[in-house]
Design a protein around this motif. Structure first.
Motif, short mmCIF file in Angstrom:
data_model
loop_
_atom_site.label_atom_id
_atom_site.label_comp_id
_atom_site.label_asym_id
_atom_site.label_seq_id
_atom_site.Cartn_x
_atom_site.Cartn_y
_atom_site.Cartn_z
N ARG A 197 102.13 57.39 -8.32
CA ARG A 197 101.66 56.11 -7.96
C ARG A 197 102.52 55.23 -7.23
O ARG A 197 102.46 54.52 -6.39
CB ARG A 197 101.13 55.58 -9.14
N TRP A 198 103.93 55.16 -7.87
CA TRP A 198 104.69 54.30 -7.76
C TRP A 198 105.51 54.65 -6.04
O TRP A 198 105.74 53.79 -5.19
CB TRP A 198 105.81 54.13 -8.56
N PRO A 199 105.66 55.98 -5.57
CA PRO A 199 105.84 56.17 -4.12
C PRO A 199 104.95 55.55 -3.22
O PRO A 199 105.13 55.11 -2.18
CB PRO A 199 106.02 57.68 -4.21
N ALA A 200 103.76 55.95 -3.82
CA ALA A 200 102.49 55.19 -2.87
C ALA A 200 102.55 53.91 -2.86
O ALA A 200 102.42 53.15 -1.77
CB ALA A 200 101.05 55.78 -3.44
N ALA A 201 103.03 53.20 -3.79
CA ALA A 201 103.08 51.86 -3.94
C ALA A 201 104.24 51.20 -3.10
O ALA A 201 104.06 50.17 -2.44
CB ALA A 201 103.28 51.12 -5.45
N LEU A 202 105.00 52.10 -3.25
CA LEU A 202 106.40 51.66 -2.23
C LEU A 202 106.02 51.65 -0.75
O LEU A 202 106.35 50.78 0.03
CB LEU A 202 107.60 52.49 -2.44
N GLY A 203 105.11 52.73 -0.37
CA GLY A 203 104.63 52.75 1.04
C GLY A 203 103.89 51.88 1.28
O GLY A 203 103.89 51.34 2.46
N GLY A 204 102.69 51.51 0.52
CA GLY A 204 101.93 50.21 0.92
C GLY A 204 102.65 48.69 1.00
O GLY A 204 102.15 48.27 1.84
N ALA A 205 103.59 48.72 0.15
CA ALA A 205 104.54 47.46 0.40
C ALA A 205 105.10 47.52 1.76
O ALA A 205 104.98 46.43 2.45
CB ALA A 205 105.41 47.51 -0.78
N LEU A 206 105.78 48.60 2.05
CA LEU A 206 106.53 48.47 3.26
C LEU A 206 105.42 48.42 4.70
O LEU A 206 105.70 47.69 5.53
CB LEU A 206 107.29 49.83 3.74
N ALA A 207 104.34 49.13 4.62
CA ALA A 207 103.36 49.11 5.68
C ALA A 207 102.84 47.61 5.77
O ALA A 207 102.50 47.26 7.00
CB ALA A 207 102.23 49.95 5.14
N ALA A 208 102.75 47.05 4.83
CA ALA A 208 102.14 45.41 4.79
C ALA A 208 103.11 44.41 5.05
O ALA A 208 102.67 43.43 5.58
CB ALA A 208 101.18 45.08 3.56
N PHE A 209 104.16 44.68 4.43
CA PHE A 209 105.40 43.59 4.37
C PHE A 209 106.55 44.18 5.35
O PHE A 209 107.54 43.43 4.98
CB PHE A 209 105.89 43.41 2.88
N ALA A 210 106.16 45.00 6.24
CA ALA A 210 107.25 45.43 7.22
C ALA A 210 107.74 44.09 7.93
O ALA A 210 107.03 43.23 8.07
CB ALA A 210 107.02 46.30 7.98
N PRO A 211 108.96 43.94 8.35
CA PRO A 211 109.67 42.86 9.04
C PRO A 211 108.52 42.36 10.40
O PRO A 211 108.19 41.19 10.38
CB PRO A 211 110.64 43.12 9.72
#
Length: 820
Positions: free
Chosen positions: A376-390
């Protein structure tokens, strides 16, 4: 579920060898009927499955009964060795009992049936037939199936409450399954044991959890009509459906926590905006916040007055604005009309940005968890980066259509369902949903949809090269699904798209020049809003602060390169890496300046720059496509790190990931006080001076560089029309797309004066041109705020143009029509 509650599977009876069918019966205080139930099951299994040692086994999972249930099963097992008892020390719930029973089974198939035999064992034949269908992994008896026979009903009230509870569970947990709680299920043995081993619920919610697991794995479930009869003494109560919902909420606690963190992060980014929605304005939004609030307001005004939501003449008079050809996000602005009307477009603007970013991250999290990683948390990290990328954060200053992308992961998911091997392929259903999702995305943002399609195409081609067998197997179902999607989507979007490209105030393309691509240096530098960001450096490498379309930073790129090298054997990693690399290359534009030199070489975008649809794209935005594949690579790496057996190595690896991501953590958006609306407008005084069917002309005429007058109009309840404005519209006989209304001599003059130029000598020629322009605009009232920059010079210029001095009213100068 506590750690000590995790069941220890009882080993299958080794002397049985391979077992064709395992029957698992959960039981709690069933002494009155367990004996007859076991006898009925044994007789049917002997007659219809076989009498051999390996034909069947019957496992009673006793849930800590306090009566003679275990004693009676033990006696039955002494007489029939194929009957076994799996006991719990205390009562934990049906879910725990089923888990223990299934994990103790060894059958090629596993039948679950309740001790009351509400569904007669004779119905097993129907389930067996369904399980023989290609790819079907489970057949469940469904009381709600239209062909089922209910031989003895419950009380009317109990039945109504049960149906209501089941519908609620279906809606929130497993849509598409008519009866989630029927206890008569036949499952593929290995898949059943995998599902129950992964389960966590101890109560009635286990049925839903198992169905969800099968759905996540893409294992098809068939619903089969059965005979069913309510049995007196049943332990299932209507209120248990609420318990199921409670269990499912606990099951989703981790995902809810992830969603909460995403929302918290989004709120922190926009905390300045939320601090005072009446006066806060995103400092780097340019004039876009005024424009977007106007878009939300005009859509609400059109909807509430039952007017065409694809057009408005409230700005850009007399030609008006083709709203479909602008980024009004009808998919959100229409359903949010009640919010806009009740609370104002500033609230809608803040909600769309805040919830949109969090919702996009959650959608990527769901996609990554479903298809790519187990944690779950690796997926959460990926989701955060996809949406909050620079690049996404840069556009989140002003462009919700480029950062509110929650539909893109859902579209990707439907496409993957059509072609992924080992998953249930339902081209009709998935094609219909893909068509609906795609049509909806058109009403959220067409350009990001086009860029997403480019990314999906790059991934598909790359994956086909590295996994040709999977690609060949996917061609037919994917083609069928895409065809169905087109049949669904085209009728929905046909008229709006016709209006966009051929309707009033449509245009052909918006050209951005041949230098709108990303600098190669931009990819290794940090964006302005990144934690390590350098404002001056970012400004030099981007078109503006809302177009920082690369800026991933060298640590993240190095991390992703390392993960790609490490996990290169995985086809998905190869395809993701190629997708990111090609998208970055395309985003360099038509001309590429070699850093540190004066050398400029042709760029790859030259091949697409003048093609339909692509001609209006700012090529640097293709760099945004990299966000999702880079995020997925990080998720893959973090998920793999989870399995490191040595804690020190695991910690060190996670620190490396954190060090690569820390520099691009976004910082809160700065805000400024927005320009106040003149009292003359805010208190409605303008209504006494503006003739009917005439326009109010702000001085200077609003344009993309100064669009505060759009906010005047919003505050006035969209009560007046005006020329100029901030939108995309046509210019010239070729109807080339430009920003703002077609310029007039007078609007250009006033804009130049506002910008600092000295006005020309105003003679008769200028006065005649001003009269023509005012008549063209259908001007009824000219309004110049006294606090307008260079207000005195503008006042003198307009006085000379119209041939009379203004009247001072409250905090503005006005010139009343007619202007002949």
């Amino acid at each position: 579920m506590s750690a000590d509650a995790r069941p220890v599977p009882a080993a299958p009876a080794s002397w049985l060898g391979a077992v064709d069918l395992s029957v698992v019966v959960p039981a709690y205080n069933e002494e009155d009927r367990i004996g007859p139930t076991l006898e009925a099951l044994r007789a049917h299994l002997d007659a219809h499955v076989g009498t051999g040692a390996g034909a069947w086994e019957l496992i009673v999972a006793d849930d800590g009964s306090t009566d003679r249930t275990a004693e009676l099963v033990t006696a039955a097992a002494a007489a029939e060795p194929r009957i076994r008892l799996v006991s719990a020390e205390r009562n934990r719930g049906k879910g725990d009992a089923l888990r223990r029973g299934v994990l103790a089974s060894g059958g090629r198939r596993v039948l679950l049936t309740d001790a009351d035999l509400a569904t007669p064992i004779e119905e097993l034949d129907h389930l067996e037939k369904a399980l023989t269908e290609p790819h079907v992994a489970a057949a469940i008896g469904s009381r709600a199936h239209p062909d089922s026979r209910i031989e003895h009903h419950q009380s009317r009230l109990r039945e109504l409450l049960g149906r209501a509870g089941n519908r609620l569970i279906r809606a929130v947990a497993v849509p598409g399954i008519r009866d989630t709680q029927c206890g008569f299920k036949l499952l593929d043995g290995d898949r059943a044991r995998a599902a129950f081993a992964a389960s966590r619920l101890d109560g009635w919610g286990i049925d839903v959890e198992i169905l969800q697991y099968f759905r996540r794995q893409g294992w098809p479930v068939a619903e089969v009509p059965v005979r069913w009869s309510h049995q007196e003494g049943s332990k299932v109560r209507p209120g248990d459906y609420l318990k199921v919902l409670g269990e499912l909420a606990r099951l989703k606690a981790g995902a809810l926590a992830v969603a909460g963190l995403y929302l918290l992060g989004s709120l922190l980014l926009y905390k300045g905006l939320w601090a005072d929605l009446g006066t806060s304005y995103l400092a780097d939004a340019g004039q876009d916040q005024n424009q977007w609030e106007w878009f939300f307001a005009v859509t609400a005004d059109n909807v509430s007055h039952l007017r065409n939501p694809l057009f408005s003449d409230l700005q850009g008079m007399p030609d008006g604005v083709n709203l479909m050809a602008n980024t009004v996000m009808l998919g959100l602005s229409v359903p949010l009309t009640p919010v806009t009307l009740a609370l104002g477009p500033a609230v809608t603007w803040a909600l769309v940005l805040t919830l949109g970013l969090a919702g996009t991250a959650l959608a990527w999290f769901w996609l990554i968890r479903r298809w790519l990683v187990g944690g779950r948390w690796p997926a959460a990290l990926g989701g955060a980066l996809a949406a909050f990328a620079p690049p996404m954060v840069s556009h989140a200053n002003a462009h919700p259509n480029f950062c509110v992308l929650f539909m893109i992961p859902l579209i990707v998911d439907r496409a993957l369902r059509l072609c992924a091997p080992g998953h249930a392929r339902r081209p009709v259903r998935d094609g219909v949903l893909l068509g609906l999702f795609s049509a909806y995305q058109v009403f959220l943002g067409e350009e990001p949809f086009l860029l997403a399609a480019v990314g999906m195409l790059l991934f598909a081609v790359s994956y086909a090269v590295v996994a040709p067998a999977a690609a060949r197997a996917a061609v037919r179902p994917l083609a069928k699904g895409l065809g169905i999607a087109a049949l669904v989507a085209v009728p929905i979007v046909a008229f709006p798209l016709w209006w966009q490209f051929f309707g009033p105030q449509s245009y052909h393309s918006v050209l951005h020049g041949d230098a709108a691509g990303n600098s190669p240096r931009a990819f290794v530098e940090y964006a302005q809003r990144s934690f390590f960001g350098d404002e001056a450096q970012a400004d030099k490498l981007a078109l503006n602060r809302t177009e920082q379309n690369a800026f991933y930073g060298w640590p993240l790129l190095a991390l992703c390169a390392g993960i790609a090298f490490w996990q290169w054997r995985r086809p998905a990693v190869k395809a993701l890496s190629v997708t990111a690399a090609v998208a970055a290359w395309l985003s360099l534009g038509q001309r590429i300046g070699i850093p540190g030199t004066d050398l400029v070489v042709p760029g790859p975008w030259r091949l697409l720059a003048h093609q339909p649809l692509f001609e209006s794209v700012i090529e640097g935005r293709v760099g945004m496509v990299c966000a999702a594949p880079l995020a997925m690579l990080v998720a893959v790496g973090a998920d793999r790190i989870r399995s490191f057996p040595v804690a020190r190595e695991r910690t060190l690896a996670l620190l490396v990931v954190a060090a690569a991501l820390l520099p691009i953590v976004p910082t809160p958006f700065p805000v400024r006080d927005r320009a106040p609306v003149p009292q003359f407008i805010a208190d409605g005084t303008w209504r006494r001076y503006l003739p009917a069917d005439r326009t109010l002309v702000p001085i200077p005429v609003p344009d993309p560089g100064a669009a505060d007058a759009l906010h005047w109009q919003v505050e006035a309840g969209m009560g007046f029309k005006m020329p100029g404005g901030y939108f995309n519209g046509p210019w010239g006989p070729e109807r080339m797309g430009i920003y703002g209304a077609t310029p007039r001599w007078t609007s250009n003059l006033l804009s130049d004066v506002r910008g600092g130029k000295e006005p020309p000598t105003i003679g008769q020629e200028w006065r005649d041109q001003a009269r023509r322009d005012l008549r063209w605009w259908k001007a009824g009232l000219l309004v110049l705020p006294q606090d307008q920059e260079r207000a005195q010079v503008l006042r003198d210029t307009v006085t000379k143009l119209v041939g009379r001095p203004p009247e001072r009213v409250t905090d503005v100068w006005i010139w009343k029509g007619p202007f002949r």
